[in-house]
Each structure stands twice: as structure tokens, then as C-alpha cells.
Scaffold this motif. Structure first.
Motif, PDB file in Angstrom:
ATOM      1  N   TYR A   3     -11.018  -2.092   0.687  1.00 55.53           N
ATOM      2  CA  TYR A   3      -9.560  -2.092   0.783  1.00 55.53           C
ATOM      3  C   TYR A   3      -9.120  -3.277   1.621  1.00 55.53           C
ATOM      4  N   GLU A   4      -8.016  -3.890   1.235  1.00 53.02           N
ATOM      5  CA  GLU A   4      -7.423  -4.968   2.013  1.00 53.02           C
ATOM      6  C   GLU A   4      -6.014  -4.574   2.423  1.00 53.02           C
ATOM      7  N   ARG A   9      -9.994  -6.203   6.028  1.00 51.02           N
ATOM      8  CA  ARG A   9     -10.733  -5.757   4.843  1.00 51.02           C
ATOM      9  C   ARG A   9     -11.674  -4.650   5.304  1.00 51.02           C
ATOM     10  N   LEU A  10     -11.542  -3.502   4.689  1.00 42.76           N
ATOM     11  CA  LEU A  10     -12.357  -2.344   5.016  1.00 42.76           C
ATOM     12  C   LEU A  10     -13.319  -2.090   3.870  1.00 42.76           C
ATOM     13  N   VAL A  38      -7.109   5.693   4.998  1.00 42.72           N
ATOM     14  CA  VAL A  38      -6.812   4.682   3.976  1.00 42.72           C
ATOM     15  C   VAL A  38      -6.948   5.280   2.573  1.00 42.72           C
ATOM     16  N   GLU A  39      -7.962   6.088   2.348  1.00 42.88           N
ATOM     17  CA  GLU A  39      -8.134   6.708   1.033  1.00 42.88           C
ATOM     18  C   GLU A  39      -6.989   7.653   0.692  1.00 42.88           C
ATOM     19  N   VAL A  95      -1.786  -1.536   0.634  1.00 43.20           N
ATOM     20  CA  VAL A  95      -3.243  -1.588   0.560  1.00 43.20           C
ATOM     21  C   VAL A  95      -3.635  -2.023  -0.846  1.00 43.20           C
ATOM     22  N   GLU A  96      -4.497  -3.024  -0.911  1.00 43.55           N
ATOM     23  CA  GLU A  96      -5.089  -3.414  -2.194  1.00 43.55           C
ATOM     24  C   GLU A  96      -6.471  -2.802  -2.266  1.00 43.55           C
TER      25      GLU A  96
END
Length: 99
Positions: A3-4, A9-10, A38-39, A95-96
Motif C-alpha cells: 500500500y502507498e 509504502r507499507l 490500512v486494510e 491509499v493506493e
């Protein structure tokens, strides 16, 4: 899966967080909290759900989750994690997602 968001960046699979290509040292549990938020971005995640997911194998004190949220806010900045009173926490921001 990674994820960005913002300058970050994760990498959820490798369990690593980067800011501008520099690895940010976080504990595995803090990364578990961040990945979970984030999810589920945009949706409140209840405290008991976070505790059950991240600390399913141990009993923790009430302040444990709060201290991990504080660590994440210091690392990311305050704009990404919102406290929802009596409901939990929510990751906010664009979030990308990349597979």
C-alpha cells in the motif's frame, strides 16, 4: 500486497514500512496494527477487534493498543489515524493498493 499513502509504502506481505525508500523500524505488533487499519481503511476498527487480531495469543494491558497507536502517529504523522470515540480507530487518507 503493498500500500502507498503519502510518502509511505507499507509492504503487508514482508511486514515492512518505508518512508521515501528508507525502512522505518517498527515492532511487529505495531506493523500488525497498521496493516489491519490500512486494510480496513475508511472503516472504524473496534479496539477489541484490534486487540483480538494483533494480540490473540496473549493478554495485554489497556494501554498497550494506545501506546502502539501513539507510536504509529509519531511515525506517520497525526493525519492518518483517527480515533472514533467509543468505536475504535480508522485509517484515513488516500491509499493506493498494489498486488
Amino acid at each position: 500486497m503493498f500500500y502507498e499513502f503519502g510518502r509511505f509504502r507499507l509492504d503487508a506481505d514482508a511486514h515492512v514500512l518505508f518512508r521515501d525508500e528508507k525502512r522505518i523500524p517498527l515492532t511487529p505488533r505495531a506493523l500488525d496494527v497498521l496493516v489491519t487499519l490500512v486494510e480496513n481503511r475508511g472503516t472504524p476498527v473496534a479496539r477489541h477487534d484490534l486487540l483480538g487480531k494483533v494480540w490473540s495469543d496473549v493478554i495485554v494491558e489497556d494501554g498497550t493498543l494506545s501506546s502502539h497507536i501513539s507510536l504509529l502517529r509519531r511515525t506517520l504523522g497525526p493525519q492518518f489515524i483517527e480515533t472514533i470515540p467509543k468505536r475504535g480507530y480508522r485509517f484515513v487518507g488516500t491509499v493506493e493498493e498494489h498486488r
